[in-house]
Design an enzyme around this catalytic site. Structure first.
Site, PDB file in Angstrom:
ATOM      1  N   ASP A  46       0.843  -1.199   0.000  1.00 34.52           N
ATOM      2  CA  ASP A  46       0.000   0.000   0.000  1.00 34.52           C
ATOM      3  C   ASP A  46       0.876   1.247   0.000  1.00 34.52           C
ATOM      4  O   ASP A  46       1.889   1.312   0.707  1.00 34.52           O
ATOM      5  CB  ASP A  46      -0.901   0.010   1.234  1.00 34.52           C
ATOM      6  CG  ASP A  46      -1.731   1.285   1.303  1.00 34.52           C
ATOM      7  OD1 ASP A  46      -2.644   1.439   0.467  1.00 34.52           O
ATOM      8  OD2 ASP A  46      -1.450   2.133   2.168  1.00 34.52           O
ATOM      9  N   TYR A  51       2.824  10.382   0.546  1.00 37.99           N
ATOM     10  CA  TYR A  51       3.984   9.951   1.312  1.00 37.99           C
ATOM     11  C   TYR A  51       5.277  10.483   0.687  1.00 37.99           C
ATOM     12  O   TYR A  51       5.848   9.879  -0.224  1.00 37.99           O
ATOM     13  CB  TYR A  51       4.041   8.427   1.400  1.00 37.99           C
ATOM     14  CG  TYR A  51       2.806   7.782   1.989  1.00 37.99           C
ATOM     15  CD1 TYR A  51       1.977   8.471   2.874  1.00 37.99           C
ATOM     16  CD2 TYR A  51       2.448   6.477   1.660  1.00 37.99           C
ATOM     17  CE1 TYR A  51       0.840   7.880   3.412  1.00 37.99           C
ATOM     18  CE2 TYR A  51       1.327   5.874   2.206  1.00 37.99           C
ATOM     19  CZ  TYR A  51       0.519   6.585   3.068  1.00 37.99           C
ATOM     20  OH  TYR A  51      -0.606   5.997   3.599  1.00 37.99           O
ATOM     21  N   LYS A  77      -3.521   5.816  -3.428  1.00 37.59           N
ATOM     22  CA  LYS A  77      -4.588   6.705  -2.974  1.00 37.59           C
ATOM     23  C   LYS A  77      -4.720   7.910  -3.882  1.00 37.59           C
ATOM     24  O   LYS A  77      -3.782   8.257  -4.613  1.00 37.59           O
ATOM     25  CB  LYS A  77      -4.316   7.134  -1.527  1.00 37.59           C
ATOM     26  CG  LYS A  77      -4.127   5.931  -0.591  1.00 37.59           C
ATOM     27  CD  LYS A  77      -3.806   6.349   0.824  1.00 37.59           C
ATOM     28  CE  LYS A  77      -3.580   5.135   1.706  1.00 37.59           C
ATOM     29  NZ  LYS A  77      -2.282   4.476   1.450  1.00 37.59           N
TER      30      LYS A  77
END
Length: 337
Positions: A46, A51, A77
Site C-alpha cells: 500500500d 507519502y 490513494k
C-alpha cells in the site's frame, strides 16, 4: 469486489515510511526493506502520493519493478496531485500531522478530490509505480485531522468527484475495488450511509489498535459488518509507540499514552508475548479486519512483523488483557477471550 477476495494474506506492507517519514531514509535501505518484505511472503503493498510527495511511490515502484505484476496486490490513494513546482516540505500545512514528511521530495502537492484530479492522480501514480494497473484505490484523508471545520466540504468534493470516477473504473474492471483511506471513522460512516454506489471496503489508520479502538467499535464496525465490508488496518502500531518508538498520532506520545503502553508491555512480558504480536493479532481479531499494513524502513522490521503475526500467544494473555480493562469490552479477541 470484496477485500477478502483481493487481499492475498493477513499482512501487507505500508510504505509511508519510505516517503522519509520522520527521517531521511537512504535509498538502499528503502529497497532492502521492500526486498525483505517480499522474501517474507508479503504480496500486498500500500502506498500514496502523499507519502513524501511521490517519494514512497517512486521507491516502491523501483523495488517491485522486477517482480511479476500478477504476483502481488497494489493499492494507492487519490486526493493529492504532485506538481513539478517546488516548495519547502517543512513548511507544508498538514493539519494535525505537523511536518510529518519534512524530509520528503520538495514537489508541491495539491489537495483535491475532483474527478479530473482523481484521473490525473491515478495516471501519475501509475508512472511513479512503474505499473500498468492498480488493484485498489483509496480516497485519502477527507477527514477532520487534515481539514478542520471544512472537512465535510472535502467529503462532498470527493462524493461528486473521486467516488464517481472510482465507481466507474471498478465497474469497467480497470480497478478491482475502491474505498476510503482515512485516520478518522466519521468520513467512512457518512459514506456508508449514502444512497449511492458503495465502496468495497476501507483502510482505517490508527483507529483500530490496542491503544485506540473503542470509538470504531461504537458505530463504524457494526455498520461495516452489516454491509459485508472489509477493513485494512493501517498503523497497527499507533505511529510506532507499540513497536518501540516514541510517536503516537505522528507526534511525541503524551504521558497517558506512554503509561498505557507500559502497562501493555508489562502484561505481555509476564506472558512471554511480544508487544508486536499482541498489536497485530488484536487488530486482526475483528471479523471486519482483512489485513494489517504495518510500515517499515528496515529489513529487520518486516521480519519481526511476520514473526509477530505467526507468534503463538497463549489464551491466558488475552484473558488477562480483557480482565485488565486495557481493551474495550466490545473488542473481539483471539481465542474468543
Amino acid at each position: 469486489m470484496k477485500l477478502d477476495r483481493i487481499l492475498p494474506a493477513d499482512i501487507g506492507f505500508g510504505s509511508a515510511p519510505l516517503g522519509n517519514m520522520f527521517r531521511s531514509v537512504p535509498e538502499e535501505e528503502a529497497e532492502a526493506t521492500v526486498d525483505a518484505a517480499w522474501e517474507q511472503g508479503t504480496r500486498y503493498f500500500d502506498t500514496a502520493p502523499f507519502y513524501g510527495s511521490g517519494l514512497a511511490e517512486i521507491r516502491l515502484g523501483k523495488a517491485l519493478s522486477g517482480r511479476p505484476r500478477d504476483d502481488y496486490v497494489l493499492s494507492t490513494k487519490v486526493g493529492r496531485v504532485i506538481l513539478d513546482e517546488e516548495e519547502d516540505p517543512a513548511e507544508r500545512d498538514l493539519g494535525e500531522k505537523g511536518n510529518l514528511f519534512a524530509h520528503g521530495c520538495p514537489n508541491k502537492m495539491l489537495h483535491v478530490w475532483t474527478a479530473d484530479a482523481t484521473k490525473r492522480s491515478i495516471e501519475d501514480s501509475l508512472t511513479r509505480l512503474r505499473t500498468d494497473r492498480l488493484d485498489i484505490v483509496w480516497v485519502h484523508d477527507i477527514a477532520q485531522d487534515f481539514h478542520g471545520d471544512v472537512w465535510l466540504q472535502k467529503i462532498e468534493e470527493a462524493r461528486t468527484g473521486a467516488f464517481r470516477v472510482l465507481t466507474r473504473l471498478r465497474d469497467e474492471g480497470v480497478i478491482k475495488a475502491w474505498g476510503l483511506g482515512v485516520n478518522r471513522t466519521e468520513p467512512i460512516e457518512i459514506t456508508l450511509a449514502l444512497e449511492e454506489p458503495q465502496p468495497d471496503g476501507f483502510l482505517l489508520a490508527g483507529r483500530y489498535t490496542l491503544l485506540d479502538h473503542a470509538h470504531a467499535l461504537q458505530r463504524l464496525l457494526p455498520m461495516a459488518e452489516e454491509q459485508g465490508l472489509g477493513m485494512v488496518v493501517g498503523g497497527p502500531y499507533s505511529s510506532g509507540i507499540l513497536a518501540g518508538g516514541t510517536h503516537f498520532e505522528y507526534v511525541d506520545a503524551p504521558p497517558e499514552i506512554v503509561s498505557k503502553v507500559d502497562r501493555l508491555k508489562e502484561l505481555a512480558t509476564r506472558h512471554g508475548v511480544s508487544i508486536k504480536a499482541a498489536a497485530l493479532q488484536f487488530s486482526l481479531a475483528h471479523p471486519v479486519a482483512k489485513a494489517v499494513v504495518p510500515g517499515a524502513t528496515q529489513p529487520a522490521h518486516t521480519i519481526e512483523d511476520h514473526a509477530a503475526l505467526n507468534e503463538k500467544v497463549p489464551p491466558e494473555f488475552w484473558a488477562d488483557l480483557r480482565a485488565s480493562g486495557l481493551v474495550s469490552e466490545l473488542a473481539p479477541l483471539p481465542d474468543g477471550a
